[in-house]
Design a protein around this motif. Structure first.
Motif, PDB file in Angstrom:
ATOM      1  N   GLY A 137       0.820  -1.219   0.000  1.00  0.00           N
ATOM      2  CA  GLY A 137       0.000   0.000   0.000  1.00  0.00           C
ATOM      3  C   GLY A 137       0.843   1.254   0.000  1.00  0.00           C
ATOM      4  O   GLY A 137       0.523   2.230  -0.681  1.00  0.00           O
ATOM      5  N   ALA A 138       1.947   1.242   0.751  1.00  0.00           N
ATOM      6  CA  ALA A 138       2.825   2.406   0.805  1.00  0.00           C
ATOM      7  C   ALA A 138       3.552   2.600  -0.514  1.00  0.00           C
ATOM      8  O   ALA A 138       3.731   3.718  -0.991  1.00  0.00           O
ATOM      9  CB  ALA A 138       3.828   2.248   1.947  1.00  0.00           C
ATOM     10  N   VAL A 139       3.980   1.505  -1.147  1.00  0.00           N
ATOM     11  CA  VAL A 139       4.681   1.589  -2.438  1.00  0.00           C
ATOM     12  C   VAL A 139       3.748   2.128  -3.511  1.00  0.00           C
ATOM     13  O   VAL A 139       4.130   2.971  -4.318  1.00  0.00           O
ATOM     14  CB  VAL A 139       5.215   0.197  -2.837  1.00  0.00           C
ATOM     15  CG1 VAL A 139       5.808   0.236  -4.237  1.00  0.00           C
ATOM     16  CG2 VAL A 139       6.258  -0.277  -1.840  1.00  0.00           C
ATOM     17  N   ALA A 140       2.478   1.655  -3.509  1.00  0.00           N
ATOM     18  CA  ALA A 140       1.521   2.104  -4.516  1.00  0.00           C
ATOM     19  C   ALA A 140       1.209   3.587  -4.374  1.00  0.00           C
ATOM     20  O   ALA A 140       1.097   4.316  -5.360  1.00  0.00           O
ATOM     21  CB  ALA A 140       0.240   1.282  -4.423  1.00  0.00           C
ATOM     22  N   SER A 141       1.058   4.060  -3.141  1.00  0.00           N
ATOM     23  CA  SER A 141       0.725   5.474  -2.929  1.00  0.00           C
ATOM     24  C   SER A 141       1.902   6.384  -3.239  1.00  0.00           C
ATOM     25  O   SER A 141       1.725   7.547  -3.573  1.00  0.00           O
ATOM     26  CB  SER A 141       0.274   5.693  -1.484  1.00  0.00           C
ATOM     27  OG  SER A 141       1.320   5.364  -0.586  1.00  0.00           O
ATOM     28  N   ALA A 142       3.124   5.851  -3.148  1.00  0.00           N
ATOM     29  CA  ALA A 142       4.309   6.675  -3.409  1.00  0.00           C
ATOM     30  C   ALA A 142       4.624   6.779  -4.891  1.00  0.00           C
ATOM     31  O   ALA A 142       5.382   7.653  -5.305  1.00  0.00           O
ATOM     32  CB  ALA A 142       5.517   6.095  -2.676  1.00  0.00           C
ATOM     33  N   SER A 143       4.049   5.917  -5.736  1.00  0.00           N
ATOM     34  CA  SER A 143       4.320   5.921  -7.174  1.00  0.00           C
ATOM     35  C   SER A 143       3.124   6.513  -7.913  1.00  0.00           C
ATOM     36  O   SER A 143       2.078   5.871  -8.007  1.00  0.00           O
ATOM     37  CB  SER A 143       4.575   4.492  -7.661  1.00  0.00           C
ATOM     38  OG  SER A 143       5.665   3.936  -6.974  1.00  0.00           O
ATOM     39  N   PRO A 144       3.205   7.734  -8.460  1.00  0.00           N
ATOM     40  CA  PRO A 144       2.073   8.333  -9.174  1.00  0.00           C
ATOM     41  C   PRO A 144       1.796   7.607 -10.478  1.00  0.00           C
ATOM     42  O   PRO A 144       2.701   7.049 -11.099  1.00  0.00           O
ATOM     43  CB  PRO A 144       2.554   9.771  -9.442  1.00  0.00           C
ATOM     44  CG  PRO A 144       4.039   9.680  -9.436  1.00  0.00           C
ATOM     45  CD  PRO A 144       4.384   8.613  -8.432  1.00  0.00           C
ATOM     46  N   THR A 145       0.540   7.578 -10.879  1.00  0.00           N
ATOM     47  CA  THR A 145       0.161   6.971 -12.144  1.00  0.00           C
ATOM     48  C   THR A 145       0.616   7.858 -13.293  1.00  0.00           C
ATOM     49  O   THR A 145       0.884   9.043 -13.103  1.00  0.00           O
ATOM     50  CB  THR A 145      -1.373   6.798 -12.214  1.00  0.00           C
ATOM     51  OG1 THR A 145      -1.970   8.112 -12.137  1.00  0.00           O
ATOM     52  CG2 THR A 145      -1.873   5.955 -11.051  1.00  0.00           C
ATOM     53  N   PRO A 146       0.725   7.301 -14.554  1.00  0.00           N
ATOM     54  CA  PRO A 146       1.130   8.134 -15.693  1.00  0.00           C
ATOM     55  C   PRO A 146       0.236   9.348 -15.884  1.00  0.00           C
ATOM     56  O   PRO A 146       0.695  10.436 -16.222  1.00  0.00           O
ATOM     57  CB  PRO A 146       1.017   7.162 -16.876  1.00  0.00           C
ATOM     58  CG  PRO A 146       1.209   5.816 -16.265  1.00  0.00           C
ATOM     59  CD  PRO A 146       0.590   5.898 -14.899  1.00  0.00           C
TER      60      PRO A 146
END
Length: 220
Positions: free
Chosen positions: A153-162
């Motif tokens: 969850g933390a990794v997903a929130s830290a990586s913005p979508t294109p």
């Protein structure tokens, strides 16, 4: 008569020894193993908050190499132990920080006092109070994975979508020229205009002086 009594005693003693040996040979091997007496939470319990899972066994556990542990798995398949389990005699404790509401599974393994490993699993329900902040789960259990596990969850929130990246780039204004640079250009143009005006004025004055002198020569 005494010989018959002695013989009877010997036969009785032999029978008792044989019965004891048979009992040891054919007894259930699991009868000597420790078992789980109590737990917090217990199987089927519903809790509104939980900071640690506690398991109490019938005998003192053997603690070596993190062989005795408890894992707490959430409804999303992630793990919610905040660190590895600790053992105090016959009590195994695992600190937790639970995530979303739902069904959680406790999977435990323990080495009983006779050296035999025992394991089991059971479930409980987590129903937090309204407004409670859910913790993030881990992809791996805490024991022996402290340095390698991650929180998806933390990794997903830290990586913005294109799309978000494109919007961020479009929303970022181009760097404007500094006021100092703008002022410098204006000052430079002003100096050039003034110098040009002075040069033209000097040329006009020189021409006027030359014409006056030329007329004076002709009049003589």
């Amino acid at each position: 008569m005494p010989s018959k009594l002695s013989r009877s005693i010997r036969l009785t003693t032999t029978a008792l020894i044989s019965a004891a040996i048979a009992t040891l040979l054919f007894a259930d091997p699991a009868a000597a193993h420790d078992n789980l007496l109590d737990s917090t939470p217990s199987a089927g319990d519903t809790v509104a908050s939980l900071e640690a899972v506690s398991l109490t066994f019938s005998g003192e556990l053997i603690d070596f190499g993190q062989a005795s542990f408890a894992q707490i798995q959430g409804p999303d398949g992630l793990y919610y132990e905040t660190s590895c389990s600790t053992i105090d005699l016959n009590v195994l404790t695992t600190p937790v920080a639970l995530g979303e509401a739902g069904t959680y599974t406790i999977l435990w393994n323990a080495v009983s006092s006779d050296g035999h490993p025992i394991s089991e699993s059971f479930q409980f329900q987590y129903a937090p109070e309204e407004g409670a902040e859910p913790a993030l789960g881990w992809d791996l259990p805490a024991c022996q994975n402290e340095q390698t596990r991650i929180q998806p969850g933390a990794v997903a929130s830290a990586s913005p979508t294109p799309t978000q990246s494109g919007q961020a780039a479009a929303a970022t204004p181009a760097p404007a020229k500094s006021d100092r640079a703008s002022d410098g250009s204006s000052e430079g143009m002003f100096v050039l205009v003034v110098l040009g005006g002075v040069f033209v004025l000097a040329a006009v004055i020189a021409m006027a002086v030359w014409l006056i002198r030329a007329r004076g020569r002709r009049s003589k």
